[in-house]
Design an enzyme around this catalytic site. Structure first.
Site, mmCIF file in Angstrom:
data_model
loop_
_atom_site.group_PDB
_atom_site.id
_atom_site.type_symbol
_atom_site.label_atom_id
_atom_site.label_comp_id
_atom_site.label_asym_id
_atom_site.label_seq_id
_atom_site.Cartn_x
_atom_site.Cartn_y
_atom_site.Cartn_z
ATOM 1 C CE1 TYR A 107 -3.856 2.331 0.983
ATOM 2 C CE2 TYR A 107 -2.335 3.207 2.606
ATOM 3 C CZ TYR A 107 -3.522 3.292 1.903
ATOM 4 O OH TYR A 107 -4.367 4.357 2.124
ATOM 5 C CB ILE A 117 -9.916 8.475 8.428
ATOM 6 C CG1 ILE A 117 -8.886 9.473 7.873
ATOM 7 C CG2 ILE A 117 -11.325 9.057 8.418
ATOM 8 C CD1 ILE A 117 -8.766 10.768 8.644
#
Length: 252
Positions: free
Chosen positions: A151, A184
């Site tokens: 990622y 988040i």
């Protein structure tokens, strides 16, 4: 602050849930004509039910043919693209040595090549119009270690592309910028899953790693997104802005 986004034609990848859905909701509140692309049919149906006026397109953005088909669908739905938000992404694998090259390749296809390809497609029409905005949603871990290496590598490529593409197309009236979110919290995200599984561990993480002392919210990322896509951000070009409550350890 008036952002003048009413009737702007907006396309968001990975927009059926999480950050992408929050960005779509923010654009619709600003009066923009908004379409989202996502892979899951059920998620798209739920998103459309929750956001009246949202248009949806089902596609796997890691597939080149489906990217081209879905982009054409978006053009037909909206009549053009003024703003493209490359939000689709995800992580897989574990450490460098325990992750196959194919997994790295898949991460690049989903996180980076999808953004590159949709940007190439969008720029054709934006050049003709002499205006347009592209916003790439990357991660603070595209700038520093943390999270899964496949990622991180893909998001690092996205951040580099954001700057180089921005310099290439600003002369054509197209602005390219990015947002690098930190951690988040939202109901469909990995952090919520981890918090449910081990609240003590995750609360310690927040205390030790996020100076603001809490997770960020989808709304906070979405607020930054609509601003960067508005004429109020007209002199911001090629920037990837951290939206992370101070979590990043980088100095830029």
């Amino acid at each position: 602050m008036e952002l003048n986004l009413r009737n702007k034609r907006v396309l968001i990848t990975g927009g059926s849930k999480g950050i992408g859905f929050g960005i779509a909701e923010a654009f619709i509140k600003e009066g923009a004509k908004t379409a989202v692309i996502a892979r899951g049919e059920d998620g798209l149906k739920q998103a459309a039910a929750e956001l009246p006026g949202l248009q949806t397109i089902q596609a796997d953005v890691s597939n080149e043919d489906e990217r081209e088909q879905s982009f054409q669908q978006a053009l037909n739905m909206l009549g053009g693209i003024d703003i493209l938000v490359n939000n689709a992404g995800g992580s897989a694998g574990s450490t460098h040595l325990a992750t196959t090259v194919d997994t790295f390749r898949g991460a690049m296809e989903l996180n980076y090549f999808s953004a590159l390809h949709y940007s190439q497609l969008a720029c054709k029409g934006m050049k003709k119009n002499g205006s347009g905005v592209i916003l790439n949603i990357s991660s603070i871990f595209g700038r520093e270690s943390g999270g899964k290496p496949s990622y991180n590598s893909a998001k690092a490529a996205m951040i580099s592309m954001t700057k180089s593409l921005a310099d290439e197309v600003i002369k054509d009236g197209i602005r390219v910028n990015g947002i690098a979110p930190g951690s988040i919290l939202h109901p469909t995200g990995n952090w919520q899953k981890r918090l449910d599984e081990n609240p003590d561990k995750i609360n310690r993480f927040v205390e030790q790693e996020i100076p603001a002392g809490r997770f960020g919210t989808v709304q906070e990322v979405a607020d930054a997104a609509v601003f960067l896509c508005s004429e109020r951000a007209s002199w911001i070009v090629g920037a990837t802005i951290n939206v992370d409550g101070g979590q990043s350890r980088s100095n830029f």
